[in-house]
Scaffold this motif. Structure first.
Motif, short mmCIF file in Angstrom:
data_model
loop_
_atom_site.label_atom_id
_atom_site.label_comp_id
_atom_site.label_asym_id
_atom_site.label_seq_id
_atom_site.Cartn_x
_atom_site.Cartn_y
_atom_site.Cartn_z
N UNK A 90 -7.70 23.82 -11.48
CA UNK A 90 -9.10 24.13 -10.93
C UNK A 90 -10.09 23.96 -11.90
N UNK A 91 -9.93 23.94 -13.25
CA UNK A 91 -10.89 23.63 -14.21
C UNK A 91 -11.65 22.08 -14.05
N UNK A 92 -10.92 21.24 -13.19
CA UNK A 92 -11.59 19.90 -13.15
C UNK A 92 -12.39 19.79 -11.86
N UNK A 93 -13.53 19.55 -12.01
CA UNK A 93 -14.43 19.39 -11.02
C UNK A 93 -14.24 18.56 -9.82
N UNK A 94 -14.74 18.70 -8.67
CA UNK A 94 -14.20 18.01 -7.59
C UNK A 94 -14.64 16.47 -7.57
N UNK A 95 -15.49 15.98 -8.14
CA UNK A 95 -15.81 14.77 -8.15
C UNK A 95 -14.93 14.03 -9.50
N UNK A 96 -14.64 14.76 -10.25
CA UNK A 96 -13.62 14.09 -11.43
C UNK A 96 -12.28 14.11 -10.79
N UNK A 97 -11.80 14.97 -9.92
CA UNK A 97 -10.53 14.82 -9.26
C UNK A 97 -10.19 13.97 -8.27
N UNK A 98 -11.36 13.61 -7.72
CA UNK A 98 -11.28 12.70 -6.29
C UNK A 98 -11.44 11.31 -7.14
N UNK A 99 -12.11 11.06 -8.19
CA UNK A 99 -12.43 9.74 -8.83
C UNK A 99 -11.20 9.51 -9.57
N UNK B 143 0.80 -1.22 0.01
CA UNK B 143 -0.17 0.08 -0.18
C UNK B 143 0.92 1.24 -0.15
N UNK B 144 2.11 1.10 0.57
CA UNK B 144 3.06 2.33 0.65
C UNK B 144 2.32 3.56 1.38
N UNK B 145 2.56 4.62 0.79
CA UNK B 145 1.89 5.81 1.33
C UNK B 145 0.85 6.46 0.40
N UNK B 146 -0.05 5.48 -0.01
CA UNK B 146 -1.07 5.70 -1.06
C UNK B 146 -2.04 6.58 -0.51
N UNK B 147 -2.47 6.82 0.64
CA UNK B 147 -3.44 7.90 0.87
C UNK B 147 -3.00 9.01 0.97
N UNK B 148 -1.56 9.55 1.13
CA UNK B 148 -0.84 10.57 1.04
C UNK B 148 -1.02 11.07 -0.67
N UNK B 149 -0.92 10.00 -1.26
CA UNK B 149 -0.64 10.37 -2.88
C UNK B 149 -2.23 10.93 -3.16
N UNK B 150 -2.93 10.09 -3.00
CA UNK B 150 -4.40 10.31 -3.44
C UNK B 150 -4.65 11.60 -2.95
N UNK B 151 -4.60 12.00 -1.71
CA UNK B 151 -4.92 13.58 -1.23
C UNK B 151 -4.09 14.38 -2.08
N UNK B 152 -2.73 14.30 -2.38
CA UNK B 152 -1.92 15.04 -3.32
C UNK B 152 -2.40 15.40 -4.53
N UNK B 153 -2.83 14.15 -4.95
CA UNK B 153 -3.56 14.11 -6.48
C UNK B 153 -4.53 14.89 -6.59
N UNK B 154 -5.47 14.92 -5.44
CA UNK B 154 -6.58 15.54 -5.72
C UNK B 154 -6.66 17.25 -5.45
N UNK B 155 -5.73 17.50 -4.84
CA UNK B 155 -5.09 18.70 -4.61
C UNK B 155 -4.58 19.50 -5.88
N UNK B 156 -3.70 18.48 -6.40
CA UNK B 156 -2.83 19.05 -7.67
C UNK B 156 -3.53 19.03 -8.96
#
Length: 217
Positions: free
Chosen positions: A84-93, A68-81
């Protein structure tokens, strides 16, 4: 100077964590997980059993942490990164799908090990809970909203959806062993993740629209 010392201390802790989980997976693959003790992992990583217990509560937790590594941190960083033009739902998925199907996903031997041991399967599924806190912070940052509940509820819902997908994926993988012991996954993990996250899209969209209205008042 204090900041530098803190940074060095965190680097050392991260290096210790990485050494422990790498040793745990290597020994489990070499000997079988039932033949690996906490003391063995600690010795292989060059630390004491007491130090081991500061990082992991069981050998199963250390073994799956190597996958699993540090996957949770990578997921969060990817959402933030996400732009702005990408909607929240698309960013999370997309963040979840990308990080769970990245090139450093478990190899054949590690996947076989995890899927054939109930204790390791359970520990691997439990790693999904680590997503909630960093994802809460990432969603809150994306929304720029001072509502203390919205981001947490959304992150908890995403975490639950990911857990459902991983449970289903592991079940289909377990049922897909060939006679030679190879894993032939019958379920697509990206598809399963998208399917379980799809019901959350309206809630993510609604939270984003609400945050936008608040900002433009």
């Amino acid at each position: 100077m204090t900041t530098r010392r803190t940074g060095l201390r965190e680097q050392k802790k991260q290096a210790t964590r990485e050494a422990l989980r790498a040793a745990a997976l290597r020994l489990a693959l070499e000997r079988g997980p039932d033949n690996v003790r906490v003391d063995d992992i600690a010795e292989a990583a060059g630390v004491s059993p007491r130090t081991y217990n500061n990082y992991f509560s069981s050998r199963e937790q250390a073994i799956v942490a190597a996958v699993a590594g540090e996957r949770e941190a990578r997921v969060a960083a990817a959402v933030i990164d996400r732009p702005d033009g990408v909607g929240l739902a698309d960013a999370v998925v997309e963040a979840v799908v990308d990080q769970y199907t990245a090139s450093d996903a478990p190899g054949q031997e590690a996947l076989l090990l995890i899927t054939t041991r109930p204790a390791l399967r359970d520990a691997f599924i439990d790693t999904t809970t680590a997503i909630e806190r960093p994802l809460t912070e990432a969603i809150a940052q994306r929304l720029g909203d001072d509502d203390p509940h919205t981001a947490r509820v959304l992150a908890a819902s995403v975490t639950a959806a990911v857990r459902v997908a991983i449970e289903q994926w592991l079940r289909t993988t377990v049922s897909s062993f060939t006679a030679g012991g190879l894993v032939v996954p019958s379920g697509s993990l990206p598809d399963l993740l998208r399917a379980t996250l799809a019901p959350l899209t309206p809630a993510l969209d609604a939270a984003e629209q609400r945050a936008l209205r608040h900002r433009h008042r």
